[in-house]
Design a protein around this motif. Structure first.
Motif, PDB file in Angstrom:
ATOM      1  N   ARG A  62      22.412  -3.717 -22.096  1.00 39.28           N
ATOM      2  CA  ARG A  62      22.638  -3.380 -21.512  1.00 39.28           C
ATOM      3  C   ARG A  62      22.835  -2.121 -20.200  1.00 39.28           C
ATOM      4  NH1 ARG A  62      27.125  -7.018 -19.078  1.00 39.28           N
ATOM      5  NH2 ARG A  62      26.921  -6.316 -17.095  1.00 39.28           N
ATOM      6  N   MET A  63      23.063  -1.454 -21.003  1.00 46.66           N
ATOM      7  CA  MET A  63      22.851   0.251 -21.248  1.00 46.66           C
ATOM      8  C   MET A  63      22.082   0.714 -21.527  1.00 46.66           C
ATOM      9  SD  MET A  63      26.318   0.967 -23.117  1.00 46.66           S
ATOM     10  CE  MET A  63      26.146   2.832 -23.248  1.00 46.66           C
ATOM     11  N   GLY A  64      20.647  -0.115 -21.834  1.00 47.44           N
ATOM     12  CA  GLY A  64      19.952   0.581 -21.982  1.00 47.44           C
ATOM     13  C   GLY A  64      19.187   1.409 -22.820  1.00 47.44           C
ATOM     14  N   VAL A  65      19.874   1.350 -24.377  1.00 46.89           N
ATOM     15  CA  VAL A  65      20.450   2.646 -25.581  1.00 46.89           C
ATOM     16  C   VAL A  65      20.178   1.610 -26.939  1.00 46.89           C
ATOM     17  CG1 VAL A  65      21.591   4.095 -24.972  1.00 46.89           C
ATOM     18  CG2 VAL A  65      23.101   2.112 -26.324  1.00 46.89           C
ATOM     19  N   LEU A  94      26.427  13.102 -22.547  1.00 42.54           N
ATOM     20  CA  LEU A  94      27.172  12.977 -20.844  1.00 42.54           C
ATOM     21  C   LEU A  94      25.970  11.823 -20.294  1.00 42.54           C
ATOM     22  CD1 LEU A  94      28.688  14.318 -18.659  1.00 42.54           C
ATOM     23  CD2 LEU A  94      27.185  15.727 -17.644  1.00 42.54           C
ATOM     24  N   LYS A  95      24.896  11.827 -20.377  1.00 41.30           N
ATOM     25  CA  LYS A  95      24.194  10.772 -20.196  1.00 41.30           C
ATOM     26  C   LYS A  95      24.739   9.247 -20.152  1.00 41.30           C
ATOM     27  CE  LYS A  95      19.467   8.938 -19.363  1.00 41.30           C
ATOM     28  NZ  LYS A  95      18.153   9.292 -19.193  1.00 41.30           N
ATOM     29  N   ASP A  96      24.842   8.948 -21.737  1.00 42.82           N
ATOM     30  CA  ASP A  96      25.312   8.272 -22.584  1.00 42.82           C
ATOM     31  C   ASP A  96      26.462   7.833 -22.004  1.00 42.82           C
ATOM     32  OD1 ASP A  96      22.546   7.066 -23.758  1.00 42.82           O
ATOM     33  OD2 ASP A  96      23.133   8.310 -25.370  1.00 42.82           O
ATOM     34  N   ASP A  97      27.158   8.925 -21.963  1.00 38.59           N
ATOM     35  CA  ASP A  97      28.905   8.518 -21.733  1.00 38.59           C
ATOM     36  C   ASP A  97      28.724   8.097 -20.063  1.00 38.59           C
ATOM     37  OD1 ASP A  97      31.619   9.194 -21.724  1.00 38.59           O
ATOM     38  OD2 ASP A  97      31.249  10.417 -19.495  1.00 38.59           O
ATOM     39  N   ARG A  98      28.173   8.178 -19.041  1.00 34.81           N
ATOM     40  CA  ARG A  98      28.432   7.680 -18.304  1.00 34.81           C
ATOM     41  C   ARG A  98      27.790   6.108 -18.185  1.00 34.81           C
ATOM     42  NH1 ARG A  98      26.053  12.907 -14.055  1.00 34.81           N
ATOM     43  NH2 ARG A  98      27.868  13.457 -13.988  1.00 34.81           N
ATOM     44  N   ARG A  99      26.919   5.912 -19.163  1.00 37.19           N
ATOM     45  CA  ARG A  99      26.122   4.379 -19.065  1.00 37.19           C
ATOM     46  C   ARG A  99      27.346   3.777 -20.149  1.00 37.19           C
ATOM     47  NH1 ARG A  99      20.722   5.436 -21.682  1.00 37.19           N
ATOM     48  NH2 ARG A  99      19.129   5.918 -20.196  1.00 37.19           N
ATOM     49  N   LEU A 100      27.923   4.524 -20.313  1.00 37.30           N
ATOM     50  CA  LEU A 100      29.574   3.726 -20.699  1.00 37.30           C
ATOM     51  C   LEU A 100      30.310   3.165 -19.895  1.00 37.30           C
ATOM     52  CD1 LEU A 100      30.592   2.623 -23.763  1.00 37.30           C
ATOM     53  CD2 LEU A 100      30.878   4.950 -24.331  1.00 37.30           C
ATOM     54  N   THR A 101      30.794   4.184 -19.709  1.00 32.36           N
ATOM     55  CA  THR A 101      31.772   4.410 -18.636  1.00 32.36           C
ATOM     56  C   THR A 101      31.908   3.044 -17.958  1.00 32.36           C
ATOM     57  OG1 THR A 101      31.678   6.137 -18.021  1.00 32.36           O
ATOM     58  CG2 THR A 101      33.535   6.348 -19.030  1.00 32.36           C
ATOM     59  N   LYS A 102      30.182   3.265 -17.342  1.00 32.64           N
ATOM     60  CA  LYS A 102      29.611   2.041 -16.094  1.00 32.64           C
ATOM     61  C   LYS A 102      30.053   1.099 -17.059  1.00 32.64           C
ATOM     62  CE  LYS A 102      26.389   1.487 -13.126  1.00 32.64           C
ATOM     63  NZ  LYS A 102      25.051   1.762 -12.737  1.00 32.64           N
ATOM     64  N   TYR A 103      29.258   0.620 -17.501  1.00 35.97           N
ATOM     65  CA  TYR A 103      29.587  -0.868 -18.637  1.00 35.97           C
ATOM     66  C   TYR A 103      31.463  -1.069 -18.946  1.00 35.97           C
ATOM     67  CZ  TYR A 103      28.434  -3.960 -22.291  1.00 35.97           C
ATOM     68  OH  TYR A 103      28.121  -5.396 -23.331  1.00 35.97           O
ATOM     69  N   LEU A 104      32.008  -0.540 -19.742  1.00 33.65           N
ATOM     70  CA  LEU A 104      33.314  -0.711 -19.520  1.00 33.65           C
ATOM     71  C   LEU A 104      34.381  -1.201 -18.213  1.00 33.65           C
ATOM     72  CD1 LEU A 104      33.767   1.043 -23.278  1.00 33.65           C
ATOM     73  CD2 LEU A 104      33.052  -1.502 -22.358  1.00 33.65           C
ATOM     74  N   ASP A 105      34.001  -0.501 -17.201  1.00 35.10           N
ATOM     75  CA  ASP A 105      34.753   0.256 -16.188  1.00 35.10           C
ATOM     76  C   ASP A 105      35.535   1.041 -16.224  1.00 35.10           C
ATOM     77  OD1 ASP A 105      34.510  -0.206 -13.625  1.00 35.10           O
ATOM     78  OD2 ASP A 105      35.990  -2.214 -14.092  1.00 35.10           O
ATOM     79  N   ALA A 106      35.416   2.419 -17.152  1.00 41.36           N
ATOM     80  CA  ALA A 106      36.430   3.165 -17.021  1.00 41.36           C
ATOM     81  C   ALA A 106      35.605   4.014 -16.691  1.00 41.36           C
ATOM     82  CB  ALA A 106      37.104   2.648 -18.504  1.00 41.36           C
ATOM     83  N   THR A 107      36.757   4.823 -16.940  1.00 46.19           N
ATOM     84  CA  THR A 107      36.438   6.288 -16.971  1.00 46.19           C
ATOM     85  C   THR A 107      36.549   7.422 -17.970  1.00 46.19           C
ATOM     86  OG1 THR A 107      39.231   7.128 -16.855  1.00 46.19           O
ATOM     87  CG2 THR A 107      37.849   6.482 -14.733  1.00 46.19           C
ATOM     88  N   SER A 108      35.794   8.507 -17.831  1.00 45.39           N
ATOM     89  CA  SER A 108      35.347   9.141 -19.286  1.00 45.39           C
ATOM     90  C   SER A 108      36.944   9.390 -19.900  1.00 45.39           C
ATOM     91  CB  SER A 108      34.641  10.341 -19.247  1.00 45.39           C
ATOM     92  OG  SER A 108      33.262  10.436 -19.139  1.00 45.39           O
ATOM     93  N   ASP A 109      38.044   9.694 -19.096  1.00 41.91           N
ATOM     94  CA  ASP A 109      39.193  10.291 -20.214  1.00 41.91           C
ATOM     95  C   ASP A 109      39.648   9.132 -20.072  1.00 41.91           C
ATOM     96  OD1 ASP A 109      39.272  12.987 -18.039  1.00 41.91           O
ATOM     97  OD2 ASP A 109      40.388  12.227 -16.932  1.00 41.91           O
TER      98      ASP A 109
END
Length: 70
Positions: free
Chosen positions: A4-7, A24-39
């Protein structure tokens, strides 16, 4: 999750085992997938996210890399 993340599955395994740093690109994918923020993911922070909309990609990446060093 990887699909689902494309990795690749091994990419996620490497993150979990601290073999590689998430980009950073994968962080954005992960935060979107988990509905969370990087923080929330990096710091366990529950405060509202900081608005980074006025920053360039380079500035955001610099902040991200700084936070990883703390």
């Amino acid at each position: 999750m990887a699909k689902r993340m494309g990795v690749d599955v091994n990419v996620i395994k490497d993150w979990e085992e601290n073999n590689t740093m998430i980009s950073l690109k994968d962080d954005r994918r992960l935060t979107k997938y988990l509905d969370a923020t990087s923080d929330q993911l990096l710091l366990g922070c529950t405060k509202p996210p900081i608005d980074l909309s006025g920053l360039t990609e380079d500035q955001i990446e610099e902040i991200f890399l700084y936070l990883l060093q703390i």
